[in-house]
Write an enzyme that holds these catalytic residues in place. Structure first.
Site, short mmCIF file in Angstrom:
data_model
loop_
_atom_site.label_atom_id
_atom_site.label_comp_id
_atom_site.label_asym_id
_atom_site.label_seq_id
_atom_site.Cartn_x
_atom_site.Cartn_y
_atom_site.Cartn_z
N HIS A 1 24.40 -41.88 -7.20
CA HIS A 1 23.18 -41.48 -7.94
C HIS A 1 22.59 -40.21 -7.32
CE1 HIS A 1 19.22 -41.88 -9.91
NE2 HIS A 1 18.76 -41.47 -8.74
N GLU A 2 22.50 -40.19 -5.99
CA GLU A 2 21.95 -39.00 -5.31
C GLU A 2 22.89 -37.81 -5.53
OE1 GLU A 2 19.00 -39.15 -4.59
OE2 GLU A 2 18.82 -41.33 -4.52
N HIS B 1 22.12 -36.12 -8.66
CA HIS B 1 21.06 -35.11 -8.59
C HIS B 1 21.62 -33.76 -8.15
CE1 HIS B 1 17.74 -37.64 -9.63
NE2 HIS B 1 17.92 -38.46 -8.61
#
Ligand SMILES: [Zn+2]
Length: 227
Positions: free
Chosen positions: A99-100, A103
Site C-alpha cells: 500500500h505504501e 503511494h
C-alpha cells in the site's frame, strides 16, 4: 461545546464508527500477521521488490518506529515501514508495505489527488491548529463572524480528508495489482487476506472523514443560528 446535546447527537455516532473501524483494522492486521505468504517475503522485501519492478528510481525503504505508523514521504521519496511491517513475513506486512509502495507509484505518475493532498498540508495544519479559538470566542461572545472564521478554518481539515480518501483507495488498488503482477502474492487465499487488511485500513479513513464532516455540520448549524 462538548456539553451541547446537538454536538453529542452529531458526533457520538461518528466517534463510535471510528472506534469500531480502529478495532477492526487492528483485528485484521493481527489475524493476517499470523498468515505467511508462499513467496516467504517480508514487508521490506516486498516494498523493495515493487520499487525495483516498477523502476522507481531513488525511492528508499526504511524501518520506522511505532505501531502501524507506515507512510510514504513524497519529499524525500522514502517508504517508512513500522517494525511489524518491515520485518513481518506475513500477509498483513506485505499488504501494508505494498500500500505504501502504491503511494510511491502515485508520486511517480503525478497522481492528481496525491499532489493536491501534499499541497494542502500547510493549510490543513493552520486549520487544525487555529479553528477552535475563534469558534469558542464566537460562541462565548455571540459573534457570528468569529464562528464563521472557525468554520472556514475547520473546513480546510475536512477538505484534506476528502482528498485523502481517493488517494488511499487508489494506493490500495495499485498495491493489489502490483502484488499479483510481481508474483509476491500467488494464491487466492493470500489475495483475499490482502483485500481484508487493506479494506479494514481504508475504513478508518472513511471514519475520520465522517467524524470531521459531522463536526463541520455542527459548527455550520451553530454559526447559522447566531446569524
Ligand atoms: Zn496510505
Amino acid at each position: 461545546m462538548i456539553f451541547d446535546p446537538l454536538y453529542l447527537l452529531l458526533t457520538l455516532p461518528a466517534l463510535a464508527f471510528s472506534i469500531w473501524a480502529q478495532v477492526r483494522v487492528k483485528g485484521a492486521f493481527s489475524r493476517f500477521s499470523r498468515v505467511g505468504l508462499r513467496s516467504g517475503m517480508s514487508g521490506a522485501e516486498a516494498a523493495r521488490s515493487i520499487v525495483r519492478a516498477s523502476g522507481l528510481d531513488g525511492v528508499s525503504v526504511e524501518r520506522h518506529g511505532g505501531f502501524l505508523s507506515d507512510h510514504y514521504d513524497p519529499r524525500t521519496k522514502t517508504l517508512r515501514l513500522s517494525p511489524d511491517v518491515y520485518d513481518g513475513r506475513s500477509v498483513s506486512a506485505v499488504a501494508v508495505a505494498a500500500h505504501e509502495a502504491g503511494h510511491s507509484l502515485q508520486d511517480a505518475t503525478d497522481y492528481g489527488p496525491l499532489t493536491l493532498r501534499s499541497q494542502l498540508v500547510p493549510l490543513t495544519q493552520i486549520g487544525a491548529r487555529f479553528w477552535i479559538l475563534p469558534f469558542i470566542l464566537g460562541y462565548a461572545l455571540h459573534m457570528a463572524s468569529l464562528l464563521w472564521v472557525g468554520v472556514i478554518l475547520f473546513a480546510a481539515v475536512v477538505v484534506f480528508q476528502l482528498v485523502t480518501l481517493p488517494t488511499e483507495y487508489d494506493a490500495s488498488n495499485r498495491a493489489k495489482a502490483v502484488l499479483a503482477s510481481t508474483g509476491i502474492v500467488t494464491t487466492s487465499e493470500e489475495a483475499q487476506g490482502v483485500e481484508k487488511v487493506l479494506s479494514a485500513a481504508a475504513l478508518t479513513y472513511v471514519a475520520a472523514l465522517v467524524t470531521a464532516l459531522m463536526q463541520l455540520l455542527y459548527m455550520v448549524m451553530r454559526a447559522s443560528s447566531r446569524d
